[in-house]
Design an enzyme around this catalytic site. Structure first.
Site, short mmCIF file in Angstrom:
data_model
loop_
_atom_site.label_atom_id
_atom_site.label_comp_id
_atom_site.label_asym_id
_atom_site.label_seq_id
_atom_site.Cartn_x
_atom_site.Cartn_y
_atom_site.Cartn_z
N ASP A 25 0.85 -1.18 0.00
CA ASP A 25 0.00 0.00 0.00
C ASP A 25 0.89 1.24 0.00
O ASP A 25 2.09 1.17 0.25
CB ASP A 25 -0.99 -0.01 1.16
N ASP A 70 -7.73 -7.35 1.54
CA ASP A 70 -6.73 -7.57 2.57
C ASP A 70 -7.31 -7.11 3.89
O ASP A 70 -8.20 -6.27 3.93
CB ASP A 70 -5.46 -6.75 2.29
N CYS A 126 -11.86 -28.77 9.64
CA CYS A 126 -10.71 -27.97 9.24
C CYS A 126 -9.45 -28.83 9.24
O CYS A 126 -9.25 -29.67 10.13
CB CYS A 126 -10.54 -26.78 10.18
N CYS A 153 -6.25 -27.46 9.17
CA CYS A 153 -5.07 -26.71 9.60
C CYS A 153 -4.41 -27.42 10.78
O CYS A 153 -5.03 -28.25 11.45
CB CYS A 153 -5.47 -25.28 9.99
N CYS A 199 -6.26 -27.46 14.20
CA CYS A 199 -7.42 -28.35 14.29
C CYS A 199 -7.03 -29.82 14.18
O CYS A 199 -7.66 -30.68 14.81
CB CYS A 199 -8.44 -28.00 13.20
N HIS A 206 -4.85 -21.00 11.99
CA HIS A 206 -6.22 -21.44 11.74
C HIS A 206 -7.04 -20.35 11.04
O HIS A 206 -7.74 -20.63 10.05
CB HIS A 206 -6.93 -21.83 13.04
#
Length: 383
Positions: A100, A274, A312, A314, A317, A343
């Site tokens: 940015d 974002d 999930c 990830c 998890c 996560h």
């Protein structure tokens, strides 16, 4: 629909693969890799996504990161990063980076800044040192960083604001956009995005879009939203604002947002977003799941052997219980922020993949209905 290929001579190109209503899916192709859209960009403000290793961020499915001109110009400085080989090498991220322009952060300094036609002078929030940021300096900093997608320098007033303030700010941003384009120059393999401003006003948004299209950019951002106006007003603006922008260029909604915000934005024609929310929330114990939001510090999780989300994949998890995550958060162990951030970022990327698949198969409405129904059934904690 057939693929619509952007014919810009810049090697960063956008291919639109399919639409479903206003929702779009495609690919931004760059020398550093493809960015699948709709895309969510994790925020690496100071050349790091907090609590995450770069390879861990990539493992969540992220194709691109966002870096911050304002913070990096102050520390460690763009010149130092350039001497050390550029931002990609510096932070060990070989995929695309969008930076940015620094405008939003500088405008947030309020009493510490002075705005003129030339640019903004401000005092550093770190040590009080004085700096000047102009469209030309913002382009120079982003060149030194080596970012793949560069953002124009703009001014972003907080909402609500009166029409005169919004008009003056938008027109200043358009003059700065022209100066940004001139200063950016001819840089093959890099892209410059213009930023539409205009608050919630339809006529100002259209005027801004026309000014940006006349200048000509590789992509276009919808700026000046998610700055206090609320979701309903933001969606009202997104019902018309993206339509003023070219169909064959990527559309980026800056600073958004919560899962509901992201889905609503894609529904209205946005390609990129974002937000610091998934990483910041992970560090404060707020967990996003397909069933809603849970707060891991709540006592009801201390004896719970279940994962955060049974579906999930990830590491948090797969390998840890809610009871363990509750314990390490309450004990202020660093692994808590690491696992919960992983996560959250994984979940946000799952949302993006789900939307890409749904748009490609013309089933976005069904996917959206299931998304909202799952969260409404929910496992929602008071925060």
């Amino acid at each position: 629909m057939g693929r619509m290929q952007d014919q810009t001579p810049n090697r960063i190109t956008f291919s639109l693969d399919a639409t479903d209503g206003k929702a779009r899916t495609g690919v931004i192709s760059t020398p550093r890799g493809d960015i699948r859209t709709p895309a969510f960009m994790p925020v690496g403000t100071a050349a790091t996504v907090k609590a995450m290793m770069p390879e861990s961020v990539a493992a969540t499915g992220a194709d691109i990161l966002l870096g911050n001109t304002y913070h990096l110009m102050l520390r460690p400085t763009a010149e130092r990063i350039d001497r050390l080989g550029g931002l990609h090498k510096f932070m060990n991220w070989d995929k695309p980076i969008l930076t940015d322009s620094g405008g939003f952060q500088v405008m947030s300094l309020a009493g510490l800044r002075k705005l003129t036609e030339k640019g903004v002078t401000f005092k550093s929030h770190i040590d009080g040192s004085k700096h000047e940021l102009t469209p030309e300096r913002s382009m120079e900093i982003q060149r030194l960083l080596g970012s793949d997608i560069v953002m124009c320098f703009d001014e972003c007033p907080a909402l609500p604001a009166d029409r005169d303030r919004i008009a003056d700010s938008m027109r200043l941003s358009m003059r700065w956009a022209a100066r940004s384009k001139e200063a950016f120059g001819d840089r093959p393999d890099h892209a410059l995005f213009g930023i539409m401003q205009g608050g919630l006003e339809r006529d100002f948004r259209e005027e801004s879009a026309e000014a940006l299209k006349e200048i000509g950019f590789d992509g276009y951002a919808v700026g000046g939203l998610a700055v206090g106006e609320g979701q309903a007003a933001m969606f009202d603006c997104l019902d018309f604002a993206p339509g003023f922008l070219p169909k064959d260029k990527p559309r980026y909604l800056m600073g958004v947002g919560k899962p509901d915000d992201i889905v609503g934005a894609v529904k209205r024609g946005i390609d990129m977003m974002d937000c610091v929310l998934p990483s910041r929330s992970g560090r404060t114990g707020q967990v996003f799941t397909r069933h809603g939001v849970l707060n891991i510090k709540n006592a009801r999780h201390q004896d719970d052997p279940r994962p955060l989300d049974e579906n999930c994949t990830c590491p948090a998890c797969r390998n840890y219980s809610r009871a363990y995550l509750h314990h390490v958060f309450r004990a202020q162990e660093m692994i808590s922020g690491m696992l919960l951030t992983w996560h959250n970022l994984h979940y946000f990327q799952e949302i993006m993949q789900g939307m890409r698949d749904a748009i490609a198969t013309q089933s976005f409405a069904e996917w959206e209905a299931a998304f909202h129904a799952g969260r409404a059934r929910g496992d929602i904690d008071p925060l």
